[in-house]
Design an enzyme around this catalytic site. Sequence first.
Site, PDB file in Angstrom:
ATOM      1  N   PRO A   2      -5.180  -0.379  13.799  1.00 17.43           N
ATOM      2  CA  PRO A   2      -5.362  -0.840  14.870  1.00 17.43           C
ATOM      3  C   PRO A   2      -6.463  -2.053  14.608  1.00 17.43           C
ATOM      4  O   PRO A   2      -7.708  -1.723  14.769  1.00 17.43           O
ATOM      5  CB  PRO A   2      -6.121   0.374  15.873  1.00 17.43           C
ATOM      6  CG  PRO A   2      -5.910   1.467  15.210  1.00 17.43           C
ATOM      7  CD  PRO A   2      -5.566   1.168  13.844  1.00 17.43           C
ATOM      8  N   GLU A   3      -6.009  -3.063  14.880  1.00 19.35           N
ATOM      9  CA  GLU A   3      -6.856  -4.362  15.112  1.00 19.35           C
ATOM     10  C   GLU A   3      -6.656  -4.788  16.334  1.00 19.35           C
ATOM     11  O   GLU A   3      -6.052  -4.143  17.283  1.00 19.35           O
ATOM     12  CB  GLU A   3      -6.681  -5.446  13.802  1.00 19.35           C
ATOM     13  CG  GLU A   3      -6.671  -5.016  12.621  1.00 19.35           C
ATOM     14  CD  GLU A   3      -6.528  -5.831  11.383  1.00 19.35           C
ATOM     15  OE1 GLU A   3      -6.845  -6.918  11.594  1.00 19.35           O
ATOM     16  OE2 GLU A   3      -5.812  -5.553  10.344  1.00 19.35           O
ATOM     17  N   ARG A 112      -7.602  10.818  10.837  1.00 16.57           N
ATOM     18  CA  ARG A 112      -8.676  10.581   9.782  1.00 16.57           C
ATOM     19  C   ARG A 112     -10.012  10.673  10.675  1.00 16.57           C
ATOM     20  O   ARG A 112     -11.112  10.690   9.999  1.00 16.57           O
ATOM     21  CB  ARG A 112      -8.566   9.283   9.000  1.00 16.57           C
ATOM     22  CG  ARG A 112      -7.756   9.197   8.233  1.00 16.57           C
ATOM     23  CD  ARG A 112      -7.362   7.879   7.249  1.00 16.57           C
ATOM     24  NE  ARG A 112      -8.815   7.394   6.353  1.00 16.57           N
ATOM     25  CZ  ARG A 112      -8.559   6.293   5.917  1.00 16.57           C
ATOM     26  NH1 ARG A 112      -7.777   5.487   6.090  1.00 16.57           N
ATOM     27  NH2 ARG A 112      -9.466   6.069   5.086  1.00 16.57           N
TER      28      ARG A 112
END
Length: 284
Positions: A2-3, A112
Site C-alpha cells: 500500500p502506497e 505482518r
Amino acid sequence: MPELPEVETVRRGLIPIMEGQVLSRVVARRPDLRFPIPDGFGQQLTGRRVVRLDRRAKYLLIHFDSGVVLIWHLGMSGRVLIFERDPPPEEKHDHIIFETESGAVVRFNDTRRYGFVDLVDGDALDTYPMIAKLGPEPLDDSFDGAALALRLKNRKTPIKAALLDQSVVAGLGNIYVSEALHRAGISPRRLAGTVQGGRAVKLIVAIKQVLRDAIAAGGSSLRDHRQPNGELGYFQHSFVVYDRAGQPCPRCDHGGDHGGDCGGVIQQIVQSGRSTFFCSACQR
DNA sequence: GTTAATACCTGTTCGC
DNA sequence: TGCGAACAGGTATTAA
C-alpha cells in the site's frame, strides 16, 4: 503494497460500501497491531454513521457522525476485503471486522501487522503526530517543481531516500519512487539537493504521472474485476523498473537523444536498506 | 537539524 | 527435498 495509489483505490472501493452507512458491528480480534488498538474501539464505532472517507498520504481517514475520526494505516502487508453479502469464514490475519446495517462486511487483513488503527477527535486530526509531520500531497496542484525544489534544497541524502521521507512529500513508497525517478531520468543516487530547476520540474511531473496512472489502474480494477475474494487495493499493475533487475530498460521516453532506446539494463542496488531499481544508462 | 541504522512481524523465496 | 538465511511494498525510534 500500500502506497498512495493503493490507499486511494481502497478509499474509492469503500465509499459505496460504507459512506452514509451505520456500522452495526465493529470488532478487533486482537489487542494490538503495530500499536495497541485503542480501548473501546468497537464500542466507540458500533452504531455510528460513516459520514466521509478521506485520505491523507497513505492514511485512510473515516469520519463518523460522533465527530470521531478513524485513522487507518495499512502498513506493509495490510489488505482490505469487502463482502457485500455471504462473507466466507474469517481467516488467520483478519484482525478487524466492520459490518454495516445493510449487511456488508469489511475486513482488515494484515499479516505482518505493521498497520494500525487509532481514533481521534476530528478537531485534533491536524495535530495528530503522524499526520502533522507529513509533507505536501504530491497530487495537489499547488505542489509544483518550485515547491519540490525548495523541500529538496540542501539535502545531502540521495534523492531516493529523500522521496521516501514522508515529510518531504507524502505518499510515495519504495515502488513508486523507483518508477518516478526512472520516468524523470534522474539517478536514485543523485544528491537530493542537486535536484533543482528543470530537474525538479521533470521529477514532480513524473511523480504525478506515475501516481495518477496507478490510481487509474486501480480504479479500472475496481470496475472490471469484482474479485471473488473481495480483495481491494491490490491490482495487476506492471511496473517499468521495479522488480525488473537484469531486464533491458523498457522505456526511455523522457527526452534526450537516445530516441526511446537507451540500450541500458535495469540494475538493482540497495540504498538505506531498501532495494532500488534503475537504469544507469538513462538516469543521471 | 539531518542522516543512517535498527526494530517491529510473518510469509515466501533463495541458496546450499 | 530440507532447512536456514535473506528478503518483502512502512515508519517510529535510536544512534551517530
